[in-house]
Design a protein around this motif. Structure first.
Motif, mmCIF file in Angstrom:
data_model
loop_
_atom_site.group_PDB
_atom_site.id
_atom_site.type_symbol
_atom_site.label_atom_id
_atom_site.label_comp_id
_atom_site.label_asym_id
_atom_site.label_seq_id
_atom_site.Cartn_x
_atom_site.Cartn_y
_atom_site.Cartn_z
ATOM 1 N N VAL A 258 -5.101 5.741 7.544
ATOM 2 C CA VAL A 258 -4.156 6.195 6.524
ATOM 3 C C VAL A 258 -4.156 7.718 6.429
ATOM 4 O O VAL A 258 -3.089 8.359 6.451
ATOM 5 C CB VAL A 258 -4.484 5.570 5.157
ATOM 6 N N ILE A 259 -5.330 8.323 6.328
ATOM 7 C CA ILE A 259 -5.364 9.777 6.182
ATOM 8 C C ILE A 259 -4.868 10.466 7.451
ATOM 9 O O ILE A 259 -4.151 11.470 7.385
ATOM 10 C CB ILE A 259 -6.778 10.268 5.785
ATOM 11 N N ASN A 260 -5.185 9.914 8.631
ATOM 12 C CA ASN A 260 -4.668 10.488 9.872
ATOM 13 C C ASN A 260 -3.147 10.475 9.884
ATOM 14 O O ASN A 260 -2.493 11.475 10.212
ATOM 15 C CB ASN A 260 -5.182 9.708 11.083
ATOM 16 N N SER A 261 -2.571 9.348 9.539
ATOM 17 C CA SER A 261 -1.122 9.202 9.579
ATOM 18 C C SER A 261 -0.429 10.095 8.558
ATOM 19 O O SER A 261 0.549 10.777 8.878
ATOM 20 C CB SER A 261 -0.747 7.737 9.337
ATOM 21 N N ILE B 228 2.162 2.045 -3.423
ATOM 22 C CA ILE B 228 1.103 2.642 -4.244
ATOM 23 C C ILE B 228 0.937 4.115 -3.897
ATOM 24 O O ILE B 228 0.872 4.985 -4.785
ATOM 25 C CB ILE B 228 -0.237 1.897 -4.048
ATOM 26 N N LEU B 229 0.854 4.436 -2.603
ATOM 27 C CA LEU B 229 0.715 5.826 -2.174
ATOM 28 C C LEU B 229 1.869 6.670 -2.670
ATOM 29 O O LEU B 229 1.683 7.795 -3.154
ATOM 30 C CB LEU B 229 0.647 5.895 -0.645
ATOM 31 N N ASP B 230 3.087 6.149 -2.549
ATOM 32 C CA ASP B 230 4.264 6.914 -2.958
ATOM 33 C C ASP B 230 4.289 7.141 -4.464
ATOM 34 O O ASP B 230 4.632 8.237 -4.930
ATOM 35 C CB ASP B 230 5.546 6.197 -2.514
ATOM 36 N N GLU B 231 3.932 6.110 -5.220
ATOM 37 C CA GLU B 231 3.969 6.265 -6.679
ATOM 38 C C GLU B 231 2.863 7.189 -7.166
ATOM 39 O O GLU B 231 3.062 7.975 -8.103
ATOM 40 C CB GLU B 231 3.879 4.900 -7.365
ATOM 41 N N ARG B 232 1.723 7.116 -6.539
ATOM 42 C CA ARG B 232 0.653 8.067 -6.886
ATOM 43 C C ARG B 232 1.092 9.492 -6.558
ATOM 44 O O ARG B 232 0.743 10.433 -7.286
ATOM 45 C CB ARG B 232 -0.638 7.717 -6.140
ATOM 46 N N ALA B 233 1.849 9.665 -5.488
ATOM 47 C CA ALA B 233 2.340 10.997 -5.143
ATOM 48 C C ALA B 233 3.276 11.522 -6.221
ATOM 49 O O ALA B 233 3.140 12.664 -6.691
ATOM 50 C CB ALA B 233 3.055 10.963 -3.798
ATOM 51 N N GLN C 74 0.816 -1.211 0.000
ATOM 52 C CA GLN C 74 0.000 0.000 0.000
ATOM 53 C C GLN C 74 0.850 1.261 0.000
ATOM 54 O O GLN C 74 0.528 2.237 -0.695
ATOM 55 C CB GLN C 74 -0.932 0.002 1.219
ATOM 56 N N GLN C 75 1.949 1.270 0.755
ATOM 57 C CA GLN C 75 2.784 2.469 0.796
ATOM 58 C C GLN C 75 3.457 2.713 -0.550
ATOM 59 O O GLN C 75 3.609 3.863 -0.971
ATOM 60 C CB GLN C 75 3.853 2.358 1.894
ATOM 61 N N THR D 166 -7.747 9.788 -2.514
ATOM 62 C CA THR D 166 -7.002 8.540 -2.324
ATOM 63 C C THR D 166 -6.782 8.269 -0.850
ATOM 64 O O THR D 166 -6.984 7.142 -0.370
ATOM 65 C CB THR D 166 -5.657 8.602 -3.059
ATOM 66 N N LEU D 167 -6.352 9.282 -0.107
ATOM 67 C CA LEU D 167 -6.117 9.101 1.332
ATOM 68 C C LEU D 167 -7.411 8.728 2.044
ATOM 69 O O LEU D 167 -7.428 7.833 2.896
ATOM 70 C CB LEU D 167 -5.543 10.387 1.938
#
Length: 534
Positions: free
Chosen positions: A479-482, A454-459, A451-452, A471-472
């Motif tokens: 996830v969005i809190n963190s 994916i988040l990083d590549e989307r960023a 998952q991370q 997305t968050l």
């Protein structure tokens, strides 16, 4: 099926339609200013030409959020300011991005959001519904015209309700045309999630079945609908459906990734990767308005002596929303990644006049030591900080904050990342899809995906394209809190952003849903639910 009768170069029929259009259910102050007969869709949609003009108007309405000049065109940039990737520096957008405004049903930020999003998307959904119902009932028209009208109108209704759901959660949906008889009916409760997603999926399935792959630039297509349906499926947790739609779009459609990251936002953006591009053209009836969308993302480098505003370095901007250290560090992880300098972002600036032409400007320094901060750090954030240049267009006016440029809304690179995530969460190998994006950017391929990743590549790929907040939120409260509390803003790296100005400190978990403005709740039933926490 490619229909020839549609043309986005809007003619007088569009102006007639807009003049006759009805507005959002419950927007009482506006309705009272109009003769009641003008609300009735039967008055408008009685001919084939009227339906065609009505569909064209949906594109204009959809573009209005970007064209609306409220607070430096907040409607075009607000969602990018509220993320883990942005440092929201100043202006009202900065207040919104730092969770100082738009955090109460009665503050001015919520009122702005009401007009730019709540009323805007209900207006779009209601007009699309009127077109749909009229097209289904009207007799004596060409069946291909009917099907095309229905396909495009159903896409816009689904997208409007999908956007509203992702922002506000407590929304209501309707398939009933607004008429003089029901315009003031009070909505007493939100729709269930099941009702909302049933309508989204039905509308998008119809659009997928009946729209063609190819259309005039700016029109929605089968590919646009497939892309959005994959996004809807992700919100439902239906990973097999998300995978199916994304892989089908990638493999069966005519779209392909452009060769390099430099090509993605080059020219008018109507390239092989584009799935939906809002068209704005100079000297064209209905061709859009000048906006400050690009200016919000570009720093004020031209205030430095020896460098003039120029398109190569981003055009003329005023430093509202800037990439933060978290995003910049993600971009810097692979030194060969081409998404960093002069493609998606401008990291360095160069003199354009005087004795130092062509030399890098280094006169202002960022903060690297909190105990001994650079005395010029404020000028660095204002005038020399890296900028997003995705919205600078080749034919913009470098001497103006206001420009009329095409806006990429959906593109195939996101489809690849949807496929990668959906496969990761279901079955199959996600690596070919995420690595297609990395290989295009000349970055080292990944050997595993979580998952991370994916988040990083989307960023790296999609930053400031309006998708990050959603997305968050989709990935869940934890996830969005963190992400927000660890990365939003620049935190300790920008001391003036500490305390009440620090989004990491201001964040509250219930901000995951925007507040429904009190001015909108007042038009709904007395027991209509506000989002939790407000």
């Amino acid at each position: 099926m490619k229909m020839k009768f549609f043309n986005l170069e809007l003619k007088g029929s569009l102006l007639l339609f807009i003049a006759l259009s009805f507005v959002l259910v419950g927007c009482q102050d506006y309705l009272e200013e109009q003769p009641s007969t003008l609300i009735d869709s039967d008055y408008i949609f009685t001919t084939q030409e009227g339906l065609k003009s009505g569909v064209v108007s949906l594109y204009k309405i959809n573009r209005d959020r970007y064209d609306n000049g409220t607070e430096d065109f907040m409607g075009a940039v607000l969602m990018s300011s509220r993320s883990d990737l942005a440092f929201s520096r100043s202006g009202y957008t900065g207040l919104m991005g730092r969770y100082e405004r738009g955090v109460s049903p009665v503050d001015q930020g919520a009122n702005f959001v009401s007009g730019l999003f709540w009323k805007h998307y209900y207006n779009l959904a209601n007009k699309a519904t009127a077109i749909i119902n009229a097209a289904e009932d009207i007799e004596g028209i060409d069946e291909e015209v009917r099907i095309q009208v229905l396909g495009e109108a159903k896409f816009f209704r689904a997208e409007a309700y999908f956007y509203l759901y992702r922002m506000f959660n407590n929304i209501y949906v309707s398939t009933q045309t607004v008429t003089v008889d029901n315009a003031f009916d009070v909505v007493n409760d939100r729709s269930s999630k099941e009702e909302i997603f049933a309508l989204l999926n039905n509308d998008l399935s119809f659009a997928i079945e009946h729209l063609g792959w190819i259309a005039t630039p700016g029109r929605v297509t089968k590919g646009t609908a497939k892309h959005v349906k994959a996004k809807v499926a992700m919100w439902e947790g239906d990973w097999e459906e998300a995978k199916s739609q994304a892989v089908s779009l990638i493999n069966e459609g005519p779209h392909s990734l452009v060769a390099t990251t430099a090509d993605v936002f080059a020219g008018d953006r109507n390239n092989s990767e584009a799935l939906f591009v809002i068209q704005s053209k100079d000297d064209l009836l209905g061709g859009g308005e000048n906006t400050m969308m690009n200016a919000n993302y570009v720093t004020q480098y031209f205030h430095i002596s020896g460098i003039e505003a120029n398109l190569d370095q981003g055009g003329k901007g005023f430093s509202r929303i800037l990439p933060n250290l978290y995003l910049l560090n993600l971009l810097a992880e692979d030194p060969n990644d081409t998404r960093d300098d002069n493609t998606y972002f401008r990291l360095k600036y160069y003199y354009t006049s005087g004795d130092e032409v062509g030399q890098e400007i280094t006169i202002y320094k960022p903060i690297t030591d909190l105990n001994n901060p650079s005395p010029t750090y404020q000028k660095y954030y204002q005038n020399l900080h890296p900028s997003c240049i995705k919205f600078a267009q080749d034919d913009d006016d470098p001497d103006s904050y206001l420009n009329r440029s095409n806006i990429m809304v959906y593109r195939l690179a996101e489809t690849y990342l949807i496929a990668a995530e959906a496969i990761m969460r279901s079955s199959g190998d996600p690596l070919p899809y995420i690595n297609a994006i990395r290989t295009r950017a000349n970055a080292e391929p990944l050997s595993s995906v979580d998952q991370q990743a994916i988040l990083d590549e989307r960023a790296r790929e999609l930053a400031f394209e309006g998708q990050r907040w959603f997305t968050l939120k989709r990935m869940g409260q934890d996830v969005i809190n963190s992400q927000i509390t660890n990365y939003a803003g620049d935190g300790e790296y920008f001391p003036n952003n500490l305390g009440s100005k620090d989004p990491r400190e201001n964040w509250k978990p219930y901000y995951i849903n925007f507040p429904i403005a009190q001015i909108d709740l007042n038009l709904l039933g007395p027991n209509y639910p506000q989002n939790t926490g407000y």
